[in-house]
Each structure stands twice: as structure tokens, then as C-alpha cells.
Design a protein around this motif. Structure first.
Motif, mmCIF file in Angstrom:
data_model
loop_
_atom_site.group_PDB
_atom_site.id
_atom_site.type_symbol
_atom_site.label_atom_id
_atom_site.label_comp_id
_atom_site.label_asym_id
_atom_site.label_seq_id
_atom_site.Cartn_x
_atom_site.Cartn_y
_atom_site.Cartn_z
ATOM 1 N N GLY A 222 0.840 -1.193 0.000
ATOM 2 C CA GLY A 222 0.000 0.000 0.000
ATOM 3 C C GLY A 222 0.873 1.240 0.000
ATOM 4 O O GLY A 222 1.730 1.427 -0.857
ATOM 5 N N LEU A 312 -3.990 -3.258 5.187
ATOM 6 C CA LEU A 312 -4.433 -3.048 3.811
ATOM 7 C C LEU A 312 -5.637 -3.911 3.483
ATOM 8 O O LEU A 312 -6.644 -3.438 2.927
ATOM 9 N N GLN A 320 -8.363 2.703 1.005
ATOM 10 C CA GLN A 320 -7.425 3.237 0.011
ATOM 11 C C GLN A 320 -7.543 4.762 -0.101
ATOM 12 O O GLN A 320 -8.623 5.302 -0.006
#
Length: 320
Positions: A222, A312, A320
Motif C-alpha cells: 500500500g 491493507l 485506500q
């Protein structure tokens, strides 16, 4: 179904200790996990998917102990599943059945609504083409060693003579068995005299040998970056893990920007980058594995990579 009830799918083979660690972390957080291998289909894995009107896939996947609603998967951790296999069928029927499974079940798995993929199977496939990775790396701004991909023996000899010290390494590494045991195909130094006409039989990758002081593995999860210096004294550090020492290091801003550009190019959220570190401190790009290993470096370095990956997956697209 609430967000907390939405499962994470972990798609990998039975023997995957890295996935085991991540699953344990998710379990400790109360995140539901459904693990399976594509090779389980159809013996212990079933799927029924429906689409029509508006919206995405509806239906479910089921293992002997777990069930996942297709429209409620928060994230998929796609590792290294085995392939579809139908050994009870003759070769022609098996080819047909494998194609139906790959494009049917596989197609459903690659198009789940609202699912974060780490990484998406199709994007992994794109990034595993080493020539495409080298081209993307050059465009992203990495420094690359001179590299030749060829099946022309004379061109291979000329390249090696020009660069004096060169290595050969596989362009892709399928399962390679010796006496029934899986083997790593190592990077090896090669001379022009060793090149013969067998090079014409398929494509080969030759590269100028980098005069390195150490190797660096950078795992991008990420938004987080974990860089580890590997001191081994080996041309290919994968051949003997017992020689290694591991040291966390800072990643230069230029390398960080290039890694972000590379991952954006292939639409990846995870990548395991390998660099050769020169005596002058230059980071030379070697490759990026979209399904690379990382967990073995966590205990000796204390870097919280398991937690980062669990964060994540737990967050899914909303994180996100």
C-alpha cells in the motif's frame, strides 16, 4: 452485511507460510477469512454466480468450512495458487474443463464488486513478463544494468565480450524439479566461450554483472515502504539464506518515486523490489516481483510488514 462481516479471500496453495501469518493476524483482529486454492476446484470448492440488470456478481463461493458472498468480499490476497487440474479426465476433456474453470471461476474472481485486490491476478500476469518490467522500470526512472534478451548465439557472445562480466538468469521460473524436489534456478556468471548453439533454442536473458556491495529488498505494501539491506557475499542471495545479515535502511526519495511510478504503471498495490547496491551507494534495479516473499525478513528486522498487509486487507477499498 456490515463491513466487519465482509470476508477477505486468501487465494493460495496449501503450503504457504506467508499466507498463514497474514491469516493469523486477520483472525486476531476478528476479520473473517475464506482461504482456498484454485486447485481445490471442483473437489472441495464450489461457486455459483449470477449477474443481470444492474450491479455486479451475486452468489457465493463455498469450501467445506467457509462461505463467501460474491458481492460482500472486502479484499482478496492473491498469492500463489496451484492451477486447475482434472486428472480423472482424458487429455482433451481436461483441456476443455481447465479452460471452463479458468475463464469461468477465474473470471468471476477477477471481477468482484467493491473488492481490493492484493494484487489483481491479471495485473500480476502483466507484471510477471520480465521484458515488460524492465521497460516499465526504465520509464519510471530506475537505473538498470545493460540487458540483452536473445536467442541469437553470436549476439549473446558479443554482448558478453562488450560488458566483460555478464550473468545469465531465467526470464521466468516455472516449477523445476530435480529428483522430485523443487529447485531454485540460480543466477550464474557466464563467459562468451560457454555460449553454444543451444542458445538458439529459446529466449535467454543476459545482463552485465553489477559490482555490488550488498543487495536490497524493498517491500511496498500500500502506502508503506520497507527496505532491507541483505549482506550475503553471494551473486544470488537466494541460494543460501544462512549467510545473510539483514539491516533496515532508508529508501532514497528518487527510488521511492520510481517505485510508485512502476506500481502505478502495472496497477499494483504490492511489490517486492530487488536492487543491487554499489560501493558508491547507487541503487541498481534488478526486478520487481508482484507476488514476492517478505515474511522471513520480519523477525530479524522487526519491521511490521504483517501488520501493514493486514491493515491493507482489512481496510479494503474503503481504506485506500
Amino acid at each position: 452485511m456490515t463491513k466487519d462481516d465482509r470476508p477477505v479471500l486468501v487465494v493460495t496453495n496449501l503450503d504457504d507460510p506467508t499466507a498463514d501469518i497474514v491469516i493469523a493476524e486477520l483472525h486476531d483482529r476478528g476479520v473473517p477469512v475464506v482461504r482456498f486454492d484454485s486447485g481445490d476446484f471442483p473437489a472441495t470448492l464450489s461457486c455459483s454466480a449470477f449477474i443481470g440488470g444492474t450491479g455486479g456478481w451475486r452468489g457465493s463461493m463455498q469450501t467445506p468450512s467457509r462461505r463467501a458472498e460474491l458481492g460482500a468480499v472486502r479484499a482478496m490476497y492473491y498469492r500463489r495458487p496451484s492451477g486447475f487440474s482434472f486428472p480423472h479426465l482424458d487429455r482433451q476433456d481436461e483441456r476443455f474443463a481447465v479452460a471452463q474453470a479458468r475463464y469461468g471461476l477465474g473470471g468471476v474472481l477477477t471481477s468482484l464488486p467493491g473488492c481490493l485486490y492484493v494484487n489483481h491476478p491479471n495485473r500480476i500476469g502483466d507484471a510477471e513478463y520480465k521484458p515488460a518490467g524492465l521497460a516499465a522500470a526504465a520509464a519510471a526512472g530506475f537505473v538498470l544494468p545493460p540487458t540483452l534478451i536473445t536467442n541469437v548465439p553470436d549476439d549473446a557472445r558479443a554482448f558478453i565480450k562488450e560488458h566483460r562480466r555478464a550473468i545469465f538468469k531465467p526470464i521466468s521460473v516455472p516449477l523445476y524439479l530435480v529428483d522430485g524436489t523443487s529447485q531454485t534456478v540460480p543466477v550464474t556468471e557466464v563467459t562468451a566461450d560457454e555460449i553454444d548453439d543451444s542458445v538458439a533454442g529459446t529466449m535467454h536473458l543476459f545482463q552485465q554483472r553489477v559490482d555490488k556491495s550488498a543487495d536490497i529488498r524493498v517491500t511496498v505494501i500500500g502506502e508503506q515502504i520497507f527496505a532491507v539491506r541483505i549482506d550475503s557475499g553471494l551473486l544470488d542471495w537466494r541460494t543460501d539464506y544462512g549467510t545473510h545479515t539483514y539491516t533496515p535502511v532508508a529508501t532514497p526519495p528518487t527510488v521511492q518515486r520510481a517505485m510508485r511510478a512502476y506500481l502505478k504503471h502495472f496497477r499494483l498495490v504490492f511489490g517486492a523490489f530487488d536492487f543491487a547496491l554499489t560501493d558508491s551507494g547507487e541503487w541498481i534495479f534488478i526486478e520487481c516481483n508482484p507476488s514476492g516473499q517478505w515474511a522471513w525478513m520480519e523477525p530479524p528486522t522487526g519491521l511490521p510488514m504483517t501488520a501493514a498487509l493486514a491493515d491493507l486487507l482489512e481496510g479494503g477499498l474503503h481504506g485506500q
